[in-house]
Motif scaffolding. Structure first.
Motif, PDB file in Angstrom:
ATOM      1  N   TRP A 266      18.261  47.987 -10.981  1.00  0.00           N
ATOM      2  CA  TRP A 266      18.350  48.957 -12.073  1.00  0.00           C
ATOM      3  C   TRP A 266      17.108  48.930 -12.973  1.00  0.00           C
TER       4      TRP A 266
ATOM      5  N   ARG B 171      17.598  56.380 -13.259  1.00  0.00           N
ATOM      6  CA  ARG B 171      18.566  55.800 -14.210  1.00  0.00           C
ATOM      7  C   ARG B 171      19.477  56.872 -14.790  1.00  0.00           C
ATOM      8  N   TYR B 172      18.922  58.020 -15.140  1.00  0.00           N
ATOM      9  CA  TYR B 172      19.739  59.100 -15.697  1.00  0.00           C
ATOM     10  C   TYR B 172      20.738  59.624 -14.675  1.00  0.00           C
TER      11      TYR B 172
ATOM     12  N   GLY C 265      23.330  56.916 -14.024  1.00  0.00           N
ATOM     13  CA  GLY C 265      24.153  56.791 -15.222  1.00  0.00           C
ATOM     14  C   GLY C 265      25.140  57.936 -15.363  1.00  0.00           C
ATOM     15  N   TYR C 266      24.692  59.160 -15.048  1.00  0.00           N
ATOM     16  CA  TYR C 266      25.590  60.308 -15.125  1.00  0.00           C
ATOM     17  C   TYR C 266      26.756  60.155 -14.148  1.00  0.00           C
TER      18      TYR C 266
ATOM     19  N   LEU D 203      27.879  57.451 -12.615  1.00  0.00           N
ATOM     20  CA  LEU D 203      28.730  56.298 -12.946  1.00  0.00           C
ATOM     21  C   LEU D 203      29.619  56.590 -14.152  1.00  0.00           C
ATOM     22  N   THR D 204      29.080  57.263 -15.165  1.00  0.00           N
ATOM     23  CA  THR D 204      29.881  57.621 -16.337  1.00  0.00           C
ATOM     24  C   THR D 204      30.979  58.607 -15.969  1.00  0.00           C
ATOM     25  N   TYR D 205      30.645  59.593 -15.144  1.00  0.00           N
ATOM     26  CA  TYR D 205      31.640  60.569 -14.701  1.00  0.00           C
ATOM     27  C   TYR D 205      32.758  59.872 -13.926  1.00  0.00           C
ATOM     28  N   TRP D 206      32.376  58.945 -13.055  1.00  0.00           N
ATOM     29  CA  TRP D 206      33.368  58.221 -12.270  1.00  0.00           C
ATOM     30  C   TRP D 206      34.250  57.356 -13.157  1.00  0.00           C
ATOM     31  N   LEU D 207      33.652  56.636 -14.084  1.00  0.00           N
ATOM     32  CA  LEU D 207      34.416  55.742 -14.950  1.00  0.00           C
ATOM     33  C   LEU D 207      35.336  56.518 -15.892  1.00  0.00           C
ATOM     34  N   LEU D 208      34.824  57.589 -16.506  1.00  0.00           N
ATOM     35  CA  LEU D 208      35.673  58.397 -17.371  1.00  0.00           C
ATOM     36  C   LEU D 208      36.816  59.038 -16.593  1.00  0.00           C
TER      37      LEU D 208
ATOM     38  N   TRP E   3      41.451  65.545 -16.623  1.00  0.00           N
ATOM     39  CA  TRP E   3      40.135  65.209 -16.089  1.00  0.00           C
ATOM     40  C   TRP E   3      40.131  65.563 -14.613  1.00  0.00           C
TER      41      TRP E   3
END
Length: 119
Positions: free
Chosen positions: A87, A95-96, A99-100, A102-107, A118
């Protein structure tokens, strides 16, 4: 049935319109995500174009790296896992993008398990 006063009518109309809007957004997002590969092609194009780790991986077989790696050293077969393990050395575009997603998956994982809207 008992008559509704104007404030209850407004609240009911607002609640119904919010639910319809949420339902339409979920359905549209699922249709676009499952039937339109452009959503995934563009980040893949950016990753291939911007990430030096992926360009150097084209010349070296990752399968050979996994088989020849010394014990205790973790070398992944998956390119995405390779980017996540490295990373700090990745480019900002990588990274962007990571990060997008991973954030979408986690949320999605957290909100969907709690019965929140969702996709």
């Amino acid at each position: 049935m008992w008559p509704l006063d104007p404030s209850r009518k407004e609240v009911l109309r607002f609640a119904i319109s919010c639910r319809v809007l949420t339902l339409m957004l979920q359905v549209l997002t699922r249709f676009l995500g499952s039937s339109t590969p452009v959503v995934y092609w563009f980040p893949a194009y950016l990753l291939q174009d911007q990430e030096p780790l992926l360009r150097s991986a084209e010349t070296v077989s990752w399968k050979l790296l996994v088989e020849d790696s010394p014990s205790g050293q973790k070398v992944p077969r998956n390119f995405i896992l390779g980017l996540l393990y490295n990373w700090k050395t990745c480019s900002p575009v990588t990274r962007y993008i990571l990060g997008y997603f991973l954030t979408y998956w986690l949320l999605g994982l957290l909100l969907h398990c709690n019965f929140l809207p969702w996709t």
